[in-house]
Design a protein around this motif. Structure first.
Motif, PDB file in Angstrom:
ATOM      1  N   MET A   1       0.859  -1.190   0.000  1.00 49.66           N
ATOM      2  CA  MET A   1       0.000   0.000   0.000  1.00 49.66           C
ATOM      3  C   MET A   1       0.894   1.238   0.000  1.00 49.66           C
ATOM      4  SD  MET A   1      -2.601   1.389   2.893  1.00 49.66           S
ATOM      5  CE  MET A   1      -3.445  -0.134   3.204  1.00 49.66           C
ATOM      6  N   GLY A  89      14.390  -4.434   7.388  1.00 46.91           N
ATOM      7  CA  GLY A  89      13.552  -4.168   8.556  1.00 46.91           C
ATOM      8  C   GLY A  89      12.918  -2.796   8.463  1.00 46.91           C
ATOM      9  N   VAL A  90      11.666  -2.711   8.915  1.00 47.29           N
ATOM     10  CA  VAL A  90      10.914  -1.455   8.914  1.00 47.29           C
ATOM     11  C   VAL A  90      10.318  -1.281  10.319  1.00 47.29           C
ATOM     12  CG1 VAL A  90       8.890  -0.263   7.946  1.00 47.29           C
ATOM     13  CG2 VAL A  90      10.419  -1.558   6.437  1.00 47.29           C
ATOM     14  N   ARG A  95       4.951   0.231   9.069  1.00 48.08           N
ATOM     15  CA  ARG A  95       4.805  -0.908   8.142  1.00 48.08           C
ATOM     16  C   ARG A  95       3.530  -0.803   7.312  1.00 48.08           C
ATOM     17  NH1 ARG A  95       7.033  -5.743  12.101  1.00 48.08           N
ATOM     18  NH2 ARG A  95       9.132  -4.838  12.290  1.00 48.08           N
ATOM     19  N   LEU A  96       3.487  -1.617   6.272  1.00 46.62           N
ATOM     20  CA  LEU A  96       2.343  -1.694   5.350  1.00 46.62           C
ATOM     21  C   LEU A  96       2.065  -0.353   4.683  1.00 46.62           C
ATOM     22  CD1 LEU A  96      -0.012  -4.142   7.271  1.00 46.62           C
ATOM     23  CD2 LEU A  96       1.169  -4.552   5.103  1.00 46.62           C
ATOM     24  N   GLU A  97       3.133   0.411   4.484  1.00 44.24           N
ATOM     25  CA  GLU A  97       3.015   1.685   3.767  1.00 44.24           C
ATOM     26  C   GLU A  97       3.920   1.681   2.535  1.00 44.24           C
ATOM     27  OE1 GLU A  97       3.977   4.785   6.517  1.00 44.24           O
ATOM     28  OE2 GLU A  97       2.203   4.428   7.732  1.00 44.24           O
ATOM     29  N   GLY A  98       4.462   0.527   2.203  1.00 45.79           N
ATOM     30  CA  GLY A  98       5.281   0.422   0.992  1.00 45.79           C
ATOM     31  C   GLY A  98       6.763   0.685   1.197  1.00 45.79           C
ATOM     32  N   ILE A  99       7.202   0.868   2.456  1.00 46.88           N
ATOM     33  CA  ILE A  99       8.626   1.188   2.672  1.00 46.88           C
ATOM     34  C   ILE A  99       9.517  -0.024   2.396  1.00 46.88           C
ATOM     35  CG2 ILE A  99      10.324   1.902   4.411  1.00 46.88           C
ATOM     36  CD1 ILE A  99       8.095   3.663   5.634  1.00 46.88           C
ATOM     37  N   GLY A 100       9.104  -1.199   2.861  1.00 46.67           N
ATOM     38  CA  GLY A 100       9.878  -2.406   2.566  1.00 46.67           C
ATOM     39  C   GLY A 100      10.014  -2.610   1.059  1.00 46.67           C
ATOM     40  N   THR A 101       8.927  -2.388   0.349  1.00 44.36           N
ATOM     41  CA  THR A 101       8.949  -2.523  -1.114  1.00 44.36           C
ATOM     42  C   THR A 101       9.937  -1.539  -1.725  1.00 44.36           C
ATOM     43  OG1 THR A 101       6.636  -3.223  -1.100  1.00 44.36           O
ATOM     44  CG2 THR A 101       7.492  -2.399  -3.197  1.00 44.36           C
ATOM     45  N   ASN A 127       8.907 -17.623  10.111  1.00 39.09           N
ATOM     46  CA  ASN A 127       8.680 -16.173  10.054  1.00 39.09           C
ATOM     47  C   ASN A 127       7.743 -15.860   8.881  1.00 39.09           C
ATOM     48  OD1 ASN A 127       8.796 -13.373   9.919  1.00 39.09           O
ATOM     49  ND2 ASN A 127      10.981 -13.276  10.397  1.00 39.09           N
ATOM     50  N   LEU A 129       5.741 -13.496   8.350  1.00 44.48           N
ATOM     51  CA  LEU A 129       5.693 -12.092   7.930  1.00 44.48           C
ATOM     52  C   LEU A 129       6.706 -11.814   6.828  1.00 44.48           C
ATOM     53  CD1 LEU A 129       5.047  -9.115   8.077  1.00 44.48           C
ATOM     54  CD2 LEU A 129       6.330  -8.970  10.211  1.00 44.48           C
ATOM     55  N   SER A 132       5.722 -13.620   3.678  1.00 38.62           N
ATOM     56  CA  SER A 132       4.648 -12.940   2.933  1.00 38.62           C
ATOM     57  C   SER A 132       5.200 -11.742   2.173  1.00 38.62           C
ATOM     58  CB  SER A 132       3.560 -12.425   3.876  1.00 38.62           C
ATOM     59  OG  SER A 132       2.967 -13.473   4.541  1.00 38.62           O
ATOM     60  N   SER A 136       5.280 -11.392  -1.818  1.00 38.71           N
ATOM     61  CA  SER A 136       4.560 -10.278  -2.459  1.00 38.71           C
ATOM     62  C   SER A 136       5.442  -9.569  -3.484  1.00 38.71           C
ATOM     63  CB  SER A 136       4.083  -9.269  -1.406  1.00 38.71           C
ATOM     64  OG  SER A 136       5.133  -8.391  -1.025  1.00 38.71           O
TER      65      SER A 136
HETATM   66  C1  COA Z   1       8.833  -7.531   6.250  1.00 36.91           C
HETATM   67  C2  COA Z   1       8.864  -6.000   6.363  1.00 36.91           C
HETATM   68  C3  COA Z   1      10.284  -5.510   6.008  1.00 36.91           C
HETATM   69  C4  COA Z   1       7.842  -5.425   5.379  1.00 36.91           C
HETATM   70  O1  COA Z   1       7.954  -4.014   5.412  1.00 36.91           O
HETATM   71  P1  COA Z   1       6.703  -3.104   4.992  1.00 36.91           P
HETATM   72  O2  COA Z   1       7.210  -1.727   4.806  1.00 36.91           O
HETATM   73  O3  COA Z   1       5.592  -3.309   5.928  1.00 36.91           O
HETATM   74  O4  COA Z   1       6.333  -3.752   3.574  1.00 36.91           O
HETATM   75  P2  COA Z   1       5.353  -3.170   2.454  1.00 36.91           P
HETATM   76  O5  COA Z   1       4.418  -2.160   3.032  1.00 36.91           O
HETATM   77  O6  COA Z   1       6.185  -2.754   1.312  1.00 36.91           O
HETATM   78  O7  COA Z   1       4.494  -4.467   2.094  1.00 36.91           O
HETATM   79  C5  COA Z   1       4.575  -5.098   0.834  1.00 36.91           C
HETATM   80  C6  COA Z   1       3.731  -6.346   0.849  1.00 36.91           C
HETATM   81  O8  COA Z   1       4.280  -7.299   1.771  1.00 36.91           O
HETATM   82  C7  COA Z   1       3.201  -8.107   2.295  1.00 36.91           C
HETATM   83  N1  COA Z   1       3.123  -7.902   3.734  1.00 36.91           N
HETATM   84  C8  COA Z   1       3.791  -6.966   4.467  1.00 36.91           C
HETATM   85  N2  COA Z   1       3.455  -7.062   5.776  1.00 36.91           N
HETATM   86  C9  COA Z   1       2.548  -8.061   5.860  1.00 36.91           C
HETATM   87  C10 COA Z   1       1.823  -8.626   6.943  1.00 36.91           C
HETATM   88  N3  COA Z   1       1.934  -8.160   8.205  1.00 36.91           N
HETATM   89  N4  COA Z   1       0.984  -9.660   6.679  1.00 36.91           N
HETATM   90  C11 COA Z   1       0.844 -10.134   5.427  1.00 36.91           C
HETATM   91  N5  COA Z   1       1.499  -9.624   4.339  1.00 36.91           N
HETATM   92  C12 COA Z   1       2.342  -8.612   4.567  1.00 36.91           C
HETATM   93  C13 COA Z   1       1.919  -7.579   1.665  1.00 36.91           C
HETATM   94  O9  COA Z   1       1.649  -8.354   0.506  1.00 36.91           O
HETATM   95  C14 COA Z   1       2.308  -6.160   1.277  1.00 36.91           C
HETATM   96  O10 COA Z   1       1.559  -5.667   0.192  1.00 36.91           O
HETATM   97  P3  COA Z   1       0.106  -4.959   0.447  1.00 36.91           P
HETATM   98  O11 COA Z   1       0.347  -3.889   1.463  1.00 36.91           O
HETATM   99  O12 COA Z   1      -0.261  -4.442  -0.895  1.00 36.91           O
HETATM  100  O13 COA Z   1      -0.766  -6.036   0.968  1.00 36.91           O
HETATM  101  C15 COA Z   1       8.490  -5.540   7.805  1.00 36.91           C
HETATM  102  O14 COA Z   1       7.242  -6.104   8.141  1.00 36.91           O
HETATM  103  C16 COA Z   1       9.478  -5.950   8.852  1.00 36.91           C
HETATM  104  O15 COA Z   1      10.463  -5.238   9.120  1.00 36.91           O
HETATM  105  N6  COA Z   1       9.272  -7.121   9.450  1.00 36.91           N
HETATM  106  C17 COA Z   1      10.220  -7.692  10.371  1.00 36.91           C
HETATM  107  C18 COA Z   1      11.408  -8.138   9.547  1.00 36.91           C
HETATM  108  C19 COA Z   1      12.063  -9.379  10.045  1.00 36.91           C
HETATM  109  O16 COA Z   1      11.464 -10.244  10.655  1.00 36.91           O
HETATM  110  N7  COA Z   1      13.348  -9.458   9.752  1.00 36.91           N
HETATM  111  C20 COA Z   1      14.099 -10.605  10.176  1.00 36.91           C
HETATM  112  C21 COA Z   1      14.843 -11.200   9.009  1.00 36.91           C
HETATM  113  S1  COA Z   1      15.965 -10.049   8.234  1.00 36.91           S
END
Ligand code: COA
Length: 153
Positions: A1, A89-90, A95-101, A127, A129, A132, A136
């Motif tokens: 998103m 990591g975000v 989160r869920l704002e497109g930063i990871g993407t 893991n 999360l 997913s 994605s």
């Molecule tokens: C994984 C992570 C980097 C994603 O960052 P984010 O900025 O939230 O990611 P985005 O907003 O770009 O999400 C992209 C897609 O990922 C998927 N996604 C992200 N978070 C999700 C969640 N909680 N549940 C399901 N799908 C998820 C979705 O498909 C999402 O697309 P959508 O928003 O259109 O549905 C973040 O959740 C994080 O830091 N998690 C912990 C990381 C971790 O465990 N690291 C250890 C190993 S290095």
């Protein structure tokens, strides 16, 4: 998103001043503060020190919101050069704002510039999360398996 109603995010190479925030984000994810480890990562991967290594942060007007680290590895296990992402990591409240993407796209762009056509990562089975997230982004199971064993002291 896409991120709406908040400061725009910019992705750039990590600098020494980012380290405190990166350490805090990582500690929030892993439950451990590792300042020495991160200092070393910055030495090895920060500020475009080596062409093949990337340590990126995503920041908005007020703070660092996330980070990603990766590198191109040449002929590992006899395979052609490939981009590896080994940490991303975000902040939980960003989160869920497109930063990871954005971070993954930026790192993949760096890989492409080096002529690499494939990106890989490895993640813990328990893991969902991170699984997913990578799914994605179009990443799928690779034709490899990871092996390990405990070493006797
Ligand atoms: C994984 C992570 C980097 C994603 O960052 P984010 O900025 O939230 O990611 P985005 O907003 O770009 O999400 C992209 C897609 O990922 C998927 N996604 C992200 N978070 C999700 C969640 N909680 N549940 C399901 N799908 C998820 C979705 O498909 C999402 O697309 P959508 O928003 O259109 O549905 C973040 O959740 C994080 O830091 N998690 C912990 C990381 C971790 O465990 N690291 C250890 C190993 S290095």
């Amino acid at each position: 998103m896409a991120r709406s109603g908040r400061d725009p995010v910019r992705v750039r190479s990590a600098q020494p001043r980012d380290l405190g925030e990166v350490i805090a984000i990582d500690a929030g994810i892993t439950g451990m503060r590792k300042p020495e480890y991160w200092g070393e990562i910055l030495q090895r991967y920060g500020s475009g020190r080596r062409r093949q290594r990337f340590f990126l942060v995503a920041e908005d007007a007020s703070r660092v919101e996330g980070f990603a680290i990766g590198e191109v590895r040449d002929w590992e296990y006899g395979m052609p050069p490939c981009g590896w992402v080994f940490a991303i990591g975000v902040r939980p409240d960003a989160r869920l704002e497109g930063i990871g993407t954005r971070l993954l796209e930026a790192i993949c762009q760096g890989f492409r510039r080096l002529g690499v056509t494939q990106v890989r990562t490895i993640l813990a089975r328990d893991n969902p999360l991170i699984l997913s997230f990578f799914r994605s982004q179009g990443m799928m199971a690779a034709p490899f398996i990871a092996l390990e064993k405990d070493l006797e002291p």
